[in-house]
Design an enzyme around this catalytic site. Structure first.
Site, PDB file in Angstrom:
ATOM      1  N   SER A 172     -14.078  -3.786   3.792  1.00  0.00           N
ATOM      2  CA  SER A 172     -13.287  -3.553   5.067  1.00  0.00           C
ATOM      3  C   SER A 172     -13.756  -4.272   6.321  1.00  0.00           C
ATOM      4  O   SER A 172     -13.040  -4.778   7.008  1.00  0.00           O
ATOM      5  CB  SER A 172     -12.944  -2.251   5.305  1.00  0.00           C
ATOM      6  OG  SER A 172     -12.436  -1.436   3.944  1.00  0.00           O
TER       7      SER A 172
ATOM      8  N   GLY B 104      -6.883  -2.218  -0.919  1.00  0.00           N
ATOM      9  CA  GLY B 104      -7.072  -0.808  -0.207  1.00  0.00           C
ATOM     10  C   GLY B 104      -8.150  -1.143   1.072  1.00  0.00           C
ATOM     11  O   GLY B 104      -7.901  -0.964   2.059  1.00  0.00           O
ATOM     12  N   ASP B 105      -8.871  -1.833   0.422  1.00  0.00           N
ATOM     13  CA  ASP B 105     -10.252  -2.206   1.359  1.00  0.00           C
ATOM     14  C   ASP B 105      -9.582  -3.341   2.423  1.00  0.00           C
ATOM     15  O   ASP B 105      -9.921  -2.870   3.649  1.00  0.00           O
ATOM     16  CB  ASP B 105     -11.365  -2.943   0.874  1.00  0.00           C
ATOM     17  CG  ASP B 105     -12.119  -2.187  -0.385  1.00  0.00           C
ATOM     18  OD1 ASP B 105     -11.838  -0.502  -0.028  1.00  0.00           O
ATOM     19  OD2 ASP B 105     -13.010  -2.454  -1.135  1.00  0.00           O
ATOM     20  N   ALA B 106      -8.818  -4.073   2.133  1.00  0.00           N
ATOM     21  CA  ALA B 106      -8.373  -5.157   3.057  1.00  0.00           C
ATOM     22  C   ALA B 106      -7.381  -4.546   3.943  1.00  0.00           C
ATOM     23  O   ALA B 106      -7.321  -4.854   5.106  1.00  0.00           O
ATOM     24  CB  ALA B 106      -7.801  -6.378   2.134  1.00  0.00           C
TER      25      ALA B 106
END
Length: 367
Positions: A90, A320-322
């Protein structure tokens, strides 16, 4: 041949060593802390998922029965080696966006790696992405790895934390660490770190509350919610922004008997006890290609996701991290929550068209 000798895809040029040495004083705004891991990513069949008793769209910590999978991937699947770890991903995405918009040097990251080639490669990769890393170095434990099993665009993660599990709060007491996190105004920690050091999280979180800064938490995986409930409860009280996906939201609702309506679960998390009462909490649930839910101050809004043609989907690992990286870039740029959600959608859309969280293409996301 060992995993170490095959990890050639992370080798960087010597100029990146120079970049590391010049990134001394941090004056940016975002600091992350988490578990730095080397992703070993491969396309696999259902036979491998069955063999190791794992399911797609899940993330787990490696047990004894999973240990052979790392060697099996290396020996039989020609995997990709990618700098990983949820929080580090992230932070890298957030910096990728900030750099493309003329704002380099805005992010830093804490974690623990081994004093080995993988640790060095992770540091060089992060520096190449513009992130200032200040790793704790473990002399006796190797850098952590994560098996990324990809099938039909979906993924399963099996993390062997190794050195990442050995992060100590004392690392945050050094002058350099203090200078980094005291300079920042925005903090992000994924729930995976709750298995490592709640005390270290509290140092960052309490600094955030005491100085009216912004602390962000991701619930990260159903097993975190199910088996580390006390740690989640401790961290949640500090959180100004809470992220998770629909399966994690469902797990939280079940664990705390909040029902199965995701909007209601989001509202109840938003209204739960909070250390910094000057800021009301935002709760953000992503749902893949379905609308993103945002709960705040007793209200719920939904933000539609532009669907990606199935033929363009490469790998959902890191989506999700992005999303969080894009959202945090929006917060740094002082965008509204709605605009930050859209930035998250753009970042996730980019990443799912790449193998893993790879940022080798120019960023076209505008702030």
């Amino acid at each position: 041949m060992t995993i170490f000798s095959k990890a050639t895809q992370l080798v960087r040029k010597s100029s990146h060593h120079q970049l590391l040495s010049t990134m001394t004083k941090f004056t940016g705004s975002l600091v992350g802390m988490g578990n730095p891991l080397l992703d070993i990513s491969a396309d696999v069949g259902q036979d491998i998922l069955d063999k190791y008793d794992v399911k797609l769209d899940n993330a787990i910590l490696a047990e004894d029965k999973h240990v052979p999978i790392y060697k099996e991937l290396v020996d039989n699947y020609s995997p990709q080696y990618i700098a990983g770890g949820a929080t580090q991903n992230s932070i890298r995405v957030a910096q990728w966006i900030m750099t493309a918009n003329g704002k380099p040097g805005q992010t830093a990251y804490f974690g623990c790696v081994g004093n080995d080639s993988f640790g060095n490669q992770l540091e060089e990769c992060a520096a190449a992405d513009g992130v200032k890393v200040h790793y704790m170095k473990d002399e006796s434990t190797p850098t952590g790895t994560c098996a990324v099993l990809v099938k039909d665009g979906e993924r399963c993660l099996i993390a062997n934390l190794a050195a990442a599990n050995n992060f100590k709060p004392s690392h945050l007491e050094t002058d350099e660490s203090k200078a980094i996190y005291e300079s920042a105004s925005l903090y992000y920690i994924a729930g995976f770190f709750l298995t490592v050091s709640v005390d270290a999280l509290k140092i960052i979180a309490e600094h955030s509350v005491a100085n009216n800064k912004t602390f962000c938490l991701n619930l990260s995986a159903p097993f975190i919610i199910d088996f580390f409930a006390d740690q989640v409860a401790t961290a949640l009280e500090y959180a100004d922004f809470v992220f998770c996906n629909e399966s994690e939201a469902e797990a939280y609702g079940k664990k705390h008997e909040l029902g199965d309506d995701l909007k209601e679960i989001a509202l109840k998390i938003a209204a739960s006890p909070k250390k910094n009462e000057e800021k009301k909490r935002f709760v953000i649930f992503t749902q893949g290609s379905t609308s993103t839910i945002v709960a705040h101050d007793g209200k719920v809004e939904e933000y539609k996701v532009v669907p990606l043609p199935k033929e363009d989907l490469v790998d959902t690992n890191g989506a999700g991290d992005a999303f969080v990286g894009g959202f945090l870039a929006g917060v740094m740029a002082e965008k509204s929550v709605g605009d930050s959600v859209e930035l998250g959608h753009e970042a996730a859309r980019f990443i799912i068209q790449q193998p893993g969280t790879t940022l080798t293409k120019p960023c076209e996301i505008k702030l």
